[in-house]
Design a protein around this motif. Structure first.
Motif, mmCIF file in Angstrom:
data_model
loop_
_atom_site.group_PDB
_atom_site.id
_atom_site.type_symbol
_atom_site.label_atom_id
_atom_site.label_comp_id
_atom_site.label_asym_id
_atom_site.label_seq_id
_atom_site.Cartn_x
_atom_site.Cartn_y
_atom_site.Cartn_z
ATOM 1 N N ASN A 69 0.007 2.856 7.641
ATOM 2 C CA ASN A 69 -0.724 3.241 6.216
ATOM 3 C C ASN A 69 -0.118 2.085 5.109
ATOM 4 O OD1 ASN A 69 1.631 4.234 5.730
ATOM 5 N ND2 ASN A 69 0.786 6.100 5.020
ATOM 6 N N HIS A 70 0.259 0.867 5.588
ATOM 7 C CA HIS A 70 1.169 -0.104 4.629
ATOM 8 C C HIS A 70 0.279 -0.455 3.450
ATOM 9 C CE1 HIS A 70 3.472 -3.230 3.236
ATOM 10 N NE2 HIS A 70 2.588 -4.052 3.393
ATOM 11 N N ASN A 115 -1.841 1.486 1.900
ATOM 12 C CA ASN A 115 -2.961 2.414 1.771
ATOM 13 C C ASN A 115 -2.666 3.655 1.346
ATOM 14 O OD1 ASN A 115 -4.876 0.388 2.405
ATOM 15 N ND2 ASN A 115 -4.486 0.714 4.494
ATOM 16 N N THR A 116 -1.702 3.865 0.323
ATOM 17 C CA THR A 116 -1.373 5.200 -0.077
ATOM 18 C C THR A 116 -1.802 5.181 -1.572
ATOM 19 O OG1 THR A 116 0.840 4.232 -0.813
ATOM 20 C CG2 THR A 116 0.722 5.259 1.430
ATOM 21 N N ALA A 142 0.455 6.003 -4.077
ATOM 22 C CA ALA A 142 1.481 5.570 -4.874
ATOM 23 C C ALA A 142 1.204 3.720 -4.813
ATOM 24 C CB ALA A 142 2.870 5.729 -4.216
ATOM 25 N N ALA A 143 0.812 3.301 -3.860
ATOM 26 C CA ALA A 143 0.642 1.809 -3.941
ATOM 27 C C ALA A 143 -0.773 1.308 -4.786
ATOM 28 C CB ALA A 143 0.423 1.463 -2.599
ATOM 29 N N TRP A 144 -1.717 2.124 -4.450
ATOM 30 C CA TRP A 144 -3.169 1.924 -5.254
ATOM 31 C C TRP A 144 -2.624 2.179 -6.889
ATOM 32 C CZ3 TRP A 144 -7.345 -0.483 -4.026
ATOM 33 C CH2 TRP A 144 -7.524 -0.922 -2.751
ATOM 34 N N PHE A 198 5.676 3.712 -9.358
ATOM 35 C CA PHE A 198 5.700 3.615 -7.875
ATOM 36 C C PHE A 198 6.685 4.303 -7.194
ATOM 37 C CE2 PHE A 198 6.886 1.592 -3.704
ATOM 38 C CZ PHE A 198 5.826 1.979 -3.121
ATOM 39 N N ALA A 232 6.473 7.663 -4.883
ATOM 40 C CA ALA A 232 6.895 7.581 -3.386
ATOM 41 C C ALA A 232 8.008 8.899 -3.406
ATOM 42 C CB ALA A 232 7.626 6.365 -3.329
ATOM 43 N N HIS A 252 3.803 8.135 -1.002
ATOM 44 C CA HIS A 252 3.567 6.868 -0.174
ATOM 45 C C HIS A 252 4.215 7.285 1.292
ATOM 46 C CE1 HIS A 252 3.860 3.048 -0.061
ATOM 47 N NE2 HIS A 252 5.191 2.580 0.598
ATOM 48 N N GLU A 253 3.396 8.100 1.892
ATOM 49 C CA GLU A 253 3.853 8.479 3.245
ATOM 50 C C GLU A 253 2.717 8.066 4.165
ATOM 51 O OE1 GLU A 253 4.905 12.579 3.337
ATOM 52 O OE2 GLU A 253 6.688 12.127 2.248
#
Length: 63
Positions: free
Chosen positions: A4-5, A7-8, A10-12, A53, A57, A62-63
């Motif tokens: 899911n690199h 695509n979480t 937290a990242a978005w 972020f 996380a 962010h998992e």
């Protein structure tokens, strides 16, 4: 890399806030005369996106 690199939530969220920071900073530089307060607010948003972020996380988004 994880499956899911990037695509979480937290990242978005971090990328969205960083993009907002770049837009705000750019607008501050394009104003006549240059509005340094608006520019530095944009910089603060960019730095804040990294902090946001890290917090998200640690909360497990962010998992």
């Amino acid at each position: 890399m994880s499956a899911n690199h990037g695509n979480t939530p937290a990242a978005w969220t971090a990328v969205s806030v960083a993009m907002l920071g770049f837009v705000v900073g750019a607008v501050g530089l394009m104003l006549e005369p240059v509005n340094w307060v608006v520019f530095w607010v944009g910089v603060a948003l960019g730095v804040g996106s990294f902090v946001l972020f890290l917090v998200m996380a640690k909360l497990g988004f962010h998992e």
